[in-house]
Design an enzyme around this catalytic site. Structure first.
Site, PDB file in Angstrom:
ATOM      1  N   CYS A   4       0.868  -1.183   0.000  1.00  0.00           N
ATOM      2  CA  CYS A   4       0.000   0.000   0.000  1.00  0.00           C
ATOM      3  C   CYS A   4       0.904   1.231   0.000  1.00  0.00           C
ATOM      4  CB  CYS A   4      -0.922   0.014   1.218  1.00  0.00           C
ATOM      5  SG  CYS A   4      -1.778   1.587   1.402  1.00  0.00           S
TER       6      CYS A   4
ATOM      7  N   GLY B  17     -13.344   7.178  -9.047  1.00  0.00           N
ATOM      8  CA  GLY B  17     -11.973   7.592  -9.325  1.00  0.00           C
ATOM      9  C   GLY B  17     -10.975   7.215  -8.249  1.00  0.00           C
TER      10      GLY B  17
ATOM     11  N   HIS C 207      -8.285   8.402   2.104  1.00  0.00           N
ATOM     12  CA  HIS C 207      -7.613   9.704   2.112  1.00  0.00           C
ATOM     13  C   HIS C 207      -8.615  10.794   1.764  1.00  0.00           C
ATOM     14  CE1 HIS C 207      -7.196   7.786  -1.842  1.00  0.00           C
ATOM     15  NE2 HIS C 207      -7.317   8.995  -2.364  1.00  0.00           N
TER      16      HIS C 207
END
Ligand code: AMP
Ligand code: ZN
Length: 111
Positions: free
Chosen positions: A4, A92, A99
């Site tokens: 990640c 998207g 985040h």
């Protein structure tokens, strides 16, 4: 979380231009800015999606938004800013570590 990219930034394994950090979140510059100022606020705890919120994570998200509000002037966002969270690929989302996009530093059009 292995592989990640944001966990690696949190761990200091790959570089990022950090503008704020505390024990539970970091804020750094987006590598492909979509506005004059484009920052990402990332919790140090890995979870992928907004849809994985529970009570603790919702409280963390609130603290992230409080922190952004508290330091907005230091970040150059005194005239206003936009927060965006992309949930899922159709929206998207490309990085699967939650985040908040922070956009500002100019007059933003509504798209
Ligand atoms: P999202 O499309 O909502 O998942 O947003 C991911 C964001 O992360 C995009 O705006 C990317 O430009 C940004 N990004 C990806 N890799 C990095 C990196 N290494 N450092 C800073 N920003 C990144
Ligand atoms: Zn992660």
């Amino acid at each position: 979380m292995e592989n990640c990219i944001f966990c690696k930034i949190v761990a200091g394994e790959i570089p990022a231009h950090k503008v704020y950090e505390n024990d539970e979140m970091i804020i750094f510059k987006d590598i492909e800015p979509k506005a004059k100022i484009h920052l990402l606020c990332v919790p140090k705890e890995h979870f992928a999606y907004l849809t994985e919120l529970n009570e603790d994570r919702a409280a963390l998200l609130a603290r992230m938004m409080e922190t952004i509000a508290r330091i907005k002037d230091e970040l150059g966002l005194e005239d206003g800013y936009r927060l965006v969270i992309n949930q899922g690929e159709a929206a998207g989302q490309t990085v699967h570590h939650l985040h908040i996009h922070i956009l500002g530093g100019e007059k933003l059009d509504w798209e």
